[in-house]
Design a protein around this motif. Structure first.
Motif, mmCIF file in Angstrom:
data_model
loop_
_atom_site.group_PDB
_atom_site.id
_atom_site.type_symbol
_atom_site.label_atom_id
_atom_site.label_comp_id
_atom_site.label_asym_id
_atom_site.label_seq_id
_atom_site.Cartn_x
_atom_site.Cartn_y
_atom_site.Cartn_z
ATOM 1 N N TRP A 31 -12.147 0.087 -7.588
ATOM 2 C CA TRP A 31 -11.618 -1.142 -6.981
ATOM 3 C C TRP A 31 -11.848 -1.114 -5.474
ATOM 4 O O TRP A 31 -12.208 -2.140 -4.881
ATOM 5 N N TRP A 32 -11.646 0.044 -4.857
ATOM 6 C CA TRP A 32 -11.857 0.152 -3.406
ATOM 7 C C TRP A 32 -13.291 -0.210 -3.046
ATOM 8 O O TRP A 32 -13.538 -0.960 -2.094
ATOM 9 N N SER A 37 -0.398 -2.049 -8.593
ATOM 10 C CA SER A 37 -1.698 -1.881 -7.939
ATOM 11 C C SER A 37 -2.471 -3.195 -7.955
ATOM 12 O O SER A 37 -2.150 -4.114 -8.724
ATOM 13 N N THR A 79 2.604 2.091 -11.931
ATOM 14 C CA THR A 79 1.627 2.164 -10.841
ATOM 15 C C THR A 79 0.509 1.155 -11.045
ATOM 16 O O THR A 79 0.048 0.509 -10.097
ATOM 17 N N ILE A 80 0.058 1.029 -12.285
ATOM 18 C CA ILE A 80 -0.967 0.025 -12.574
ATOM 19 C C ILE A 80 -0.441 -1.379 -12.263
ATOM 20 O O ILE A 80 -1.148 -2.211 -11.673
ATOM 21 N N SER A 91 3.872 5.999 -5.294
ATOM 22 C CA SER A 91 3.780 6.132 -6.750
ATOM 23 C C SER A 91 2.776 7.213 -7.143
ATOM 24 O O SER A 91 3.019 7.997 -8.062
ATOM 25 N N LEU A 95 2.247 1.947 -3.397
ATOM 26 C CA LEU A 95 1.235 2.509 -4.282
ATOM 27 C C LEU A 95 1.015 3.986 -3.973
ATOM 28 O O LEU A 95 0.926 4.824 -4.897
ATOM 29 N N LEU A 97 0.823 -1.200 0.000
ATOM 30 C CA LEU A 97 0.000 0.000 0.000
ATOM 31 C C LEU A 97 0.860 1.255 0.000
ATOM 32 O O LEU A 97 0.579 2.210 -0.738
ATOM 33 N N LEU A 114 -8.932 3.010 -9.374
ATOM 34 C CA LEU A 114 -8.573 2.597 -8.014
ATOM 35 C C LEU A 114 -9.737 2.852 -7.047
ATOM 36 O O LEU A 114 -9.955 2.063 -6.122
#
Length: 701
Positions: free
Chosen positions: A40-41, A121, A117-118, A8, A5, A2, A37
């Protein structure tokens, strides 16, 4: 991971602001990443496992009946994150940030870090996992492991199967939750108590848990995207499940659930596999005596549900035929659970504080045990086998911070005359084996159900459950691929329209429009039910396509609402089959006519009205004003009878102001008048105003 990420994202922010070179591209890419993101969360909060097969399933399945109100906190959080995600776009308008306009190297660094970053992640991790699970796999090696019971049941016994929503065995751990579930712990001491039972992939949400335990197969979508459950005629028609087998043995099968049976196709699954009655939320609402206080956001509370289950048990027990009565509780649904009227004063005092889910669990412990005790004390209890099981492990809830530290396991208890109390270690076992274990308790000669194996068999053959745990599940995608094949069956090279205007594909009946894609070996590669016109344009040119829709999708002037099928193949062959031919059946591998040039594009219906309206007989002028419209003319139709009957059709070309006028007449009153346009997927139509005005003029169309 985390903090990497977050670091980044901070570096991306710095690179974004360091230079104005291609700033709009950077802003767009940055906002897109942040939105992904954020989504996704939200998904992770709902599933507890990020973007997984359950997410894909529910995106396509019928979501009616979902208790959205229970997740309003997560939804509000996502809205905030989504708003923050758009800040890079607004930052480009802040003039006081003086940035050099040169700097191609800054942009290159931004792009490289964006990709990195992708990759670090959870988006990349979940994408890779889904690819491994859903990629085409040859399942021929494991196909013989799929075994269906065929021999007669020697001693039919009544069965009551109680599914506890998210009621995992972990909650019975006295060291973690002392005194939380004393009644179920007492029943566990008197039962065959299966320990260490896992949920394999394709079994981790409610409908998947039902399919896994009753059919012995993981739940996964078929080829393409036909997990749109409201468009499928039957649910896994090629599978043989516990209800199917018991039905063959003279049983009647009955289901009682407090939630909406349409949610995720649950009712359709049960009706497709041997259940004579499926009583869900709609049925309870028909019982006028149940007050609103007995309902939550998900449906009827468990006190009413389980009391009704006992009444139904008594009614069925007085009949001659053996039966299986299945019920599914609801009040322990994540994230916080619910308390029914019978448990309003229920409180569980613990070191964790006053947590609503703990109170709901304590209530469920009492209500389920009371139902079991009533059954066992009844005159019919001696001849009844009772199953208490979790449908799946708990989703993210108010106790997740405690559960994540524990060894998680599903609940599976068997109680009945002749079932010796003991704990049974489920080595390499999962909920896929639950149905097979039940059958072996009814008859020791029955040891299998689908890929499930009786956990009582010390010499059980290799199974899907073992494959899910072996070598990080390397071989498990073969079982998922086999399960996907159960949606259609064979043969799939012939298409026809049945009397209900559905496309028959193998064993499946599908509501058109539908696009079928066949590879060079005539194996069905994909079935598409959504965005079909786009999928048609984007399909592999080496494959054969069969597209079924109203004839208006393919040609001009088809005002009768008939069905047509357009076939094109890799050799520039094309043929349009009409309604009469489709009803007799067509062979998709038959020779086609040659054509020159690119493949034709097709239209797809675009609904202008959101629902049908009752309209009296008479002459009308349909008036539309479109702010966004195609550059060329298109068809507009007035339809009724659930969009099957074309009442009027006209080729229109909006004027400079976007105005569209369509005149038509109705010979009789219709209950469900709707308006639709036929457009290519690249064409857009946004209607600002809509009016249906009575007219005395002579109608066109």
């Amino acid at each position: 991971m985390l903090w990497i990420l977050l670091l980044s994202l901070l570096l991306l922010s710095w690179l974004f602001l360091a230079s104005a070179k291609w700033v709009w591209w950077k802003a767009g890419l940055f906002s897109l990443l942040l939105l992904a993101l954020s989504a996704w969360w939200l998904i992770d909060k709902l599933s507890g496992d990020g973007l997984n097969a359950a997410t894909l399933y529910h995106l396509g399945a019928d979501m009616e009946g979902a208790g959205v109100a229970d997740f309003k906190g997560y939804i509000a959080g996502f809205i905030v994150l989504a708003a923050v995600s758009l800040l890079p776009l607004f930052a480009t308008r802040v003039k006081r940030w003086r940035r050099p306009t040169a700097g191609g190297a800054w942009f290159a660094g931004f792009a490289a870090l964006w990709v990195a970053t992708i990759m670090i992640s959870p988006l990349a991790r979940d994408g890779q996992r889904l690819y491994q699970q859903l990629r085409p796999v040859d399942f021929a090696r494991i196909a013989p492991e799929y075994q269906m019971p065929t021999q007669a049941l020697q001693r039919p016994r009544n069965i009551v199967w109680i599914y506890g929503e998210s009621l995992e065995r972990t909650y019975l751990d006295e060291a973690v939750f002392p005194g939380l579930m004393p009644n179920l712990n007492r029943l566990a001491a008197k039962s065959l108590d299966v320990r260490g039972l896992a949920s394999a992939e394709g079994g981790g949400w409610t409908i998947a848990g039902l399919v896994s335990s009753m059919c012995g197969v993981p739940l996964t979508t078929s080829q393409g995207d036909e997990n749109s459950m409201d468009r499928m005629g039957s649910f896994l028609p090629k599978a043989v499940c516990l209800g199917d087998y018991l039905k063959q043995q003279g049983y009647t099968n009955h289901y009682l659930g407090g939630a909406n049976g349409q949610f995720a196709g649950k009712g359709q699954f049960l009706a497709s596999h041997g259940f004579d009655e499926v009583h869900d939320l709609a049925w309870f609402k028909q019982q006028k005596k149940i007050g609103r206080i007995h309902y939550s956001a998900w449906g009827v509370h468990d006190d009413v549900l389980l009391d009704t289950a006992y009444q139904r048990f008594e009614q069925l027990s007085r009949q001659d035929a053996p039966f299986m009565l299945t019920t599914l509780t609801m009040d322990t649904h994540h994230p916080a659970g619910h308390l029914p009227v019978a448990c309003k004063g229920e409180r569980y005092q613990s070191q964790y504080g006053n947590i609503g889910m703990l109170n709901a669990l304590k209530c469920t412990d009492r209500l389920i045990s009371q139902l079991v005790e009533r059954i066992q004390a009844s005159p019919y209890g001696k001849d009844t086998l009772i199953v208490i099981a979790s449908d799946h492990l708990a989703m993210p809830n108010d106790l997740s911070h405690i559960l994540t530290k524990q060894k998680r396991e599903n609940l599976l208890l068997f109680l009945g005359d002749g079932v010796a109390p003991r704990q049974l270690a489920a080595e390499d076992g999962s909920t896929l084996d639950s149905g097979a274990t039940l059958l072996s308790l009814l008859d020791p000669n029955l040891q299998t159900m689908g890929f499930g194996r009786s956990l009582l068999d010390d010499k059980r053959a290799p199974s899907a459950s073992a494959a899910a745990r072996r070598d990080d599940g390397r071989d498990y995608p073969q079982y998922l691929a086999f399960a996907r094949s159960l949606w259609l069956g064979e043969p799939t090279r012939q298409l026809k329209i049945d009397g209900d205007d559905q496309v028959v594909v193998g064993l499946q009946h599908v509501q058109p429009p539908v696009l079928l894609e066949y590879d060079k070996d005539w194996d069905l590669k994909s079935v598409y039910l959504e965005n079909t016109s786009r999928q048609f344009d984007d399909a592999d040119p080496d494959n054969t396509l069969a597209y079924v829709d109203r004839c208006t999708a393919f040609e001009d002037g088809s005002a009768d609402g008939d069905w047509c099928a357009l076939l094109v193949n890799r050799d520039n062959g094309i043929k349009l089959y009409r309604d009469g031919e489709l009803r007799n059946g067509i062979d998709v591998d038959a020779p086609l006519d040659a054509f020159q040039g690119p493949r034709p594009s097709v239209r797809q219906a675009h609904m202008i009205t959101q629902k049908g309206r009752r309209t009296r007989a008479g002459q009308y002028m349909l008036q539309l004003v479109a702010s966004t419209r195609p550059d060329r003319g298109f068809w507009i139709e007035a339809v009724s009878s659930q969009r099957k009957v074309v009442l009027a059709q006209q080729w229109v070309q909006p004027d400079a102001d976007g105005k569209i006028n369509v005149a038509f007449g109705l010979d009789h009153e219709v209950d469900d008048l709707e308006i639709r346009a036929w457009l290519n997927h690249a064409e857009k139509l946004a209607v600002d105003t809509f009016a249906l005005v009575p007219s005395r003029g002579r109608p066109r169309g």
